[in-house]
Motif scaffolding. Structure first.
Motif, mmCIF file in Angstrom:
data_model
loop_
_atom_site.group_PDB
_atom_site.id
_atom_site.type_symbol
_atom_site.label_atom_id
_atom_site.label_comp_id
_atom_site.label_asym_id
_atom_site.label_seq_id
_atom_site.Cartn_x
_atom_site.Cartn_y
_atom_site.Cartn_z
ATOM 1 N N MET A 150 36.046 12.297 9.336
ATOM 2 C CA MET A 150 35.672 11.931 10.660
ATOM 3 C C MET A 150 35.730 13.148 11.569
ATOM 4 S SD MET A 150 37.297 8.743 12.343
ATOM 5 C CE MET A 150 36.463 7.576 13.024
ATOM 6 N N THR A 151 34.739 13.215 12.453
ATOM 7 C CA THR A 151 34.707 14.364 13.349
ATOM 8 C C THR A 151 35.412 14.022 14.657
ATOM 9 O OG1 THR A 151 32.616 13.715 14.318
ATOM 10 C CG2 THR A 151 32.549 15.183 12.410
ATOM 11 N N GLU A 152 35.904 15.022 15.214
ATOM 12 C CA GLU A 152 36.638 14.873 16.460
ATOM 13 C C GLU A 152 35.659 14.727 17.636
ATOM 14 O OE1 GLU A 152 39.499 17.817 18.609
ATOM 15 O OE2 GLU A 152 40.077 17.560 16.516
ATOM 16 N N LYS A 153 35.973 13.820 18.563
ATOM 17 C CA LYS A 153 35.112 13.613 19.738
ATOM 18 C C LYS A 153 35.334 14.768 20.719
ATOM 19 C CE LYS A 153 33.731 9.199 19.197
ATOM 20 N NZ LYS A 153 32.439 8.706 19.216
ATOM 21 N N HIS A 154 34.254 15.257 21.181
ATOM 22 C CA HIS A 154 34.288 16.343 22.139
ATOM 23 C C HIS A 154 34.206 15.756 23.548
ATOM 24 C CE1 HIS A 154 32.871 20.044 24.130
ATOM 25 N NE2 HIS A 154 33.551 20.662 23.165
ATOM 26 N N TRP A 155 34.724 16.426 24.546
ATOM 27 C CA TRP A 155 34.731 15.908 25.917
ATOM 28 C C TRP A 155 33.321 15.676 26.440
ATOM 29 C CZ3 TRP A 155 32.631 18.500 30.063
ATOM 30 C CH2 TRP A 155 32.321 19.859 29.885
ATOM 31 N N LEU A 156 32.336 16.408 25.951
ATOM 32 C CA LEU A 156 30.945 16.186 26.346
ATOM 33 C C LEU A 156 30.437 14.834 25.861
ATOM 34 C CD1 LEU A 156 29.298 19.697 25.847
ATOM 35 C CD2 LEU A 156 29.778 18.529 27.989
ATOM 36 N N ASP A 157 30.932 14.388 24.673
ATOM 37 C CA ASP A 157 30.539 13.066 24.181
ATOM 38 C C ASP A 157 31.047 11.973 25.119
ATOM 39 O OD1 ASP A 157 29.282 14.182 21.975
ATOM 40 O OD2 ASP A 157 31.131 14.113 20.753
ATOM 41 N N TYR A 158 32.284 12.142 25.604
ATOM 42 C CA TYR A 158 32.844 11.163 26.552
ATOM 43 C C TYR A 158 32.061 11.167 27.872
ATOM 44 C CZ TYR A 158 36.875 10.622 23.513
ATOM 45 O OH TYR A 158 37.695 10.347 22.454
ATOM 46 N N LEU A 159 31.715 12.338 28.312
ATOM 47 C CA LEU A 159 30.953 12.455 29.551
ATOM 48 C C LEU A 159 29.576 11.807 29.403
ATOM 49 C CD1 LEU A 159 30.980 13.593 32.441
ATOM 50 C CD2 LEU A 159 30.058 15.712 31.521
ATOM 51 N N ALA A 160 28.916 11.984 28.275
ATOM 52 C CA ALA A 160 27.602 11.383 28.029
ATOM 53 C C ALA A 160 27.712 9.862 27.980
ATOM 54 C CB ALA A 160 27.008 11.922 26.738
ATOM 55 N N ALA A 161 28.764 9.346 27.355
ATOM 56 C CA ALA A 161 28.965 7.900 27.294
ATOM 57 C C ALA A 161 29.220 7.332 28.678
ATOM 58 C CB ALA A 161 30.121 7.574 26.352
ATOM 59 N N LEU A 162 30.050 8.010 29.440
ATOM 60 C CA LEU A 162 30.338 7.571 30.807
ATOM 61 C C LEU A 162 29.067 7.600 31.655
ATOM 62 C CD1 LEU A 162 32.479 6.715 32.861
ATOM 63 C CD2 LEU A 162 32.839 9.138 33.352
#
Length: 179
Positions: A1-13
């Motif tokens: 499993m890959t680690e979630k990057h803060w940009l992924d959280y920002l895109a989801a938000l």
């Protein structure tokens, strides 16, 4: 499993917040538009009432400022004194009712100009002073009242002054202005 990057959280938000933000802005825009439309509807309704009220309020002044020749031109007026007719109208219950309506629907500036005009009349008492200075004051107050009516009817940016409002129906308005 890959680690979630803060940009992924920002895109989801962002993907969640965008439709909510669009919906909120649409609701605010609709509410503002509706408020403006309602204000315009009320102004249109008031405009007709104001025209009727202004016409009734101005009638005695129109009679007073008519030339004697124009007054006598109407057969039914020949035996009547125009000053008595105008004063009778101003003292009538109907005129007082209309003046009361003016205080309710007139703009602040119109009501203040009307108040100033009538306070001048009241200060004269039973026997008004017919001096030139008093007549100049009265005409200036009447001109200001007409000017404020003009502004309240949608001509807010008018370049006319109170004396120019009188020139079309008082033959020596310019003389009075310059004395």
């Amino acid at each position: 499993m890959t680690e979630k990057h803060w940009l992924d959280y920002l895109a989801a938000l962002g993907s969640i917040a965008t439709p909510i933000l669009v919906l909120a802005l649409t609701a605010i825009g609709w509410k503002l538009r509706r408020r403006v439309e309602r204000q315009l509807e009320l102004e249109d309704k008031l405009r007709e009432d104001r025209i009727t009220i202004y016409n009734h309020i101005l009638e005695p002044f129109i009679i007073l400022l008519m030339t004697d020749a124009a007054w006598q031109h109407d057969k039914q007026n020949r035996a009547r004194d125009k000053s008595d007719i105008a004063l009778g109208k101003m003292l009538s219950l109907e005129y007082r009712k209309i003046a009361f309506k003016l205080s309710l629907v007139g703009s602040d500036a119109v009501v203040l100009a009307y108040n100033d005009l009538f306070q001048h009349f009241y200060s004269q008492g039973e026997a008004p002073n017919a001096s030139e200075e008093n007549l100049k004051i009265m005409m200036g107050l009447l001109g200001r009242f007409l000017l404020e009516i003009r502004r309240s009817m949608g001509n807010e940016a008018t370049q006319l002054n109170q004396w120019q409002m009188l020139e079309w129906f008082i033959t020596d308005a310019r003389k009075w202005r310059n004395t």
